[in-house]
Design an enzyme around this catalytic site. Sequence first.
Site, PDB file in Angstrom:
ATOM      1  N   ALA A 289       0.877  -1.178   0.000  1.00 42.55           N
ATOM      2  CA  ALA A 289       0.000   0.000   0.000  1.00 42.55           C
ATOM      3  C   ALA A 289       0.910   1.222   0.000  1.00 42.55           C
ATOM      4  O   ALA A 289       1.255   1.762   1.060  1.00 42.55           O
ATOM      5  CB  ALA A 289      -0.914  -0.008   1.225  1.00 42.55           C
ATOM      6  N   ASP A 469       5.341   1.856   2.797  1.00 40.36           N
ATOM      7  CA  ASP A 469       4.278   0.859   2.780  1.00 40.36           C
ATOM      8  C   ASP A 469       3.323   1.159   3.932  1.00 40.36           C
ATOM      9  O   ASP A 469       3.667   0.978   5.106  1.00 40.36           O
ATOM     10  CB  ASP A 469       4.879  -0.539   2.921  1.00 40.36           C
ATOM     11  CG  ASP A 469       3.842  -1.648   2.760  1.00 40.36           C
ATOM     12  OD1 ASP A 469       2.633  -1.329   2.669  1.00 40.36           O
ATOM     13  OD2 ASP A 469       4.231  -2.825   2.735  1.00 40.36           O
ATOM     14  N   HIS A 470       2.110   1.602   3.586  1.00 37.06           N
ATOM     15  CA  HIS A 470       1.150   2.021   4.621  1.00 37.06           C
ATOM     16  C   HIS A 470       0.596   0.843   5.412  1.00 37.06           C
ATOM     17  O   HIS A 470      -0.114   1.037   6.408  1.00 37.06           O
ATOM     18  CB  HIS A 470      -0.010   2.787   3.972  1.00 37.06           C
ATOM     19  CG  HIS A 470      -0.555   3.889   4.816  1.00 37.06           C
ATOM     20  ND1 HIS A 470      -0.589   3.827   6.190  1.00 37.06           N
ATOM     21  CD2 HIS A 470      -1.098   5.092   4.489  1.00 37.06           C
ATOM     22  CE1 HIS A 470      -1.134   4.928   6.676  1.00 37.06           C
ATOM     23  NE2 HIS A 470      -1.445   5.717   5.656  1.00 37.06           N
ATOM     24  N   ARG A 471       0.907  -0.382   5.030  1.00 32.15           N
ATOM     25  CA  ARG A 471       0.445  -1.522   5.816  1.00 32.15           C
ATOM     26  C   ARG A 471       1.108  -1.548   7.183  1.00 32.15           C
ATOM     27  O   ARG A 471       0.489  -1.998   8.164  1.00 32.15           O
ATOM     28  CB  ARG A 471       0.752  -2.833   5.078  1.00 32.15           C
ATOM     29  CG  ARG A 471      -0.023  -3.047   3.791  1.00 32.15           C
ATOM     30  CD  ARG A 471       0.341  -4.367   3.148  1.00 32.15           C
ATOM     31  NE  ARG A 471       1.768  -4.461   2.861  1.00 32.15           N
ATOM     32  CZ  ARG A 471       2.383  -5.576   2.463  1.00 32.15           C
ATOM     33  NH1 ARG A 471       1.679  -6.695   2.319  1.00 32.15           N
ATOM     34  NH2 ARG A 471       3.680  -5.578   2.195  1.00 32.15           N
TER      35      ARG A 471
END
Length: 498
Positions: A289, A469-471
């Site tokens: 993400a 990475d927005h995860r």
Amino acid sequence: MPDPGEGLTEAEVVSWRVAAGDTVAINDVLLEVETAKSIVELPSPFAGVVEKLVAAEGEMVPVGGTLVLIDEGGDDDGEPELLVGHIPGADSGRRRRRRGGAAAAQDGGPAAPADPPAASQAPATEAVAPAPEPPAAHEPPAAHEPPAVAEPVAEVPTPPRADRSEGPGHVLAKPPARRLAKDLDIDLTRVTGSGPDGVITRTDVKAAAGHRDVATPSTAAPAAHSAAPAAVPAGEQPPAPEGLSLSPAQRRLLDGDPTNAEGSEHRVRIQGVRKVTAIAMKDSIDTKALVTSFITADVSATMDLVEKLRNDRKFKGLRVSPLTVWCKAACLAMTRTPVINARWDDESGEIVYNRDINLGIAAATPRGLMVPVLRGAQDMNLYEIASELTRIVAVAKQDRLQPSDYSGGTFSISNVGVFGLDAGTPVVNRTESALLVLGAISRRPWVVGSGDQEKIVPRWVTTMSLGFDHRLVDGEQGSIFLHDVAEILSDPATALMY
């Protein structure tokens, strides 16, 4: 073919350093192979006489596949020693053969007569002609026949010895240039090198190909004009269509001669670094993400520090640039946001926090995008960072990066400022969680002071972007990290607070 590591299953033969009949010792370099990420030299695990080159230049060989047969001269009683990392292949059950044929000896019959001396001991002094077929025992030696009538080996042709260190065929050329010369059918002994010490470059090879194309074949024999076109080997590009006249600009756009009849396309096989990069980028886009944040900062103090380091005798001979300070600033900023140096593990369902900061530095090399790694960068001072950057940049320019130079990165930095760009939205490496992009550093108007003391002055200013990475990295964490990097670069003294 030994296992190159990094999950790679095959490698391409770039160039042979030996020919059939050569005598080699243990650890003598036999050939150069190109994996998806680097060009490496393979040493000989045996001492003996090269009996046959099984793999041709340009051929893809799987791990465990046979590359060359070496005759050790003695009885084959024990298990052969293997290269480190070797994985047996289905077609590589026998790695060496005895002189005179091992098959007959294994069946209990008498061994076949030894090969005549002319087939195994004749020195390889011809650099441009394929090795002739070994004569039968009752025939006169082939050495007395004119070279022009020698028949080439049908199975595996012996390539020109472009890298010989002695003899009339000696030329200096890097592997990419030799490979291009082979594809274009250029005799490197007739090419003048423009590189250091006369080294032949890809540009020299392309220039030689251009001169050859425009040459008038007035001295060619009439029979040559009626000869049937030669078959194009699998995996190689067909020659340029006849009758096409391309301008220099068109050749540059096509990066060579066209490969279609209309002359409008030039097709290149997807392989090597380009293939690995494409797979990695697509995998990252499909699984992460990705989010990008930006910040603009006054880095005048950092530029002053860089100039001071360049004038320091301790740093003489080292590559000192703003990137040196950026690397240190990123390591310091991660102490407050360690998730930037973590990674997402889908298989275990865990977030993995790395102990060491292994900085990947994106670099444009002759083979494409590579990311050599500074290992344990969190423990390096500015001098150590500058030393390591100097080393890996030199190795990358020589196209000699080894798997240990580019594996195991935990966080990457890309400097697009060298191309005049202000920022970018990066695709994060699939085994990492963030990537810092450095924009161009330029003189811009900047407001300094406050209240009545405000004024606009020219300052060294840059824009940075952080892709993450927005995860596993929240917007707050990504913003804090990027702000901390900018704060250190704006005032390097604040590094003492980290």
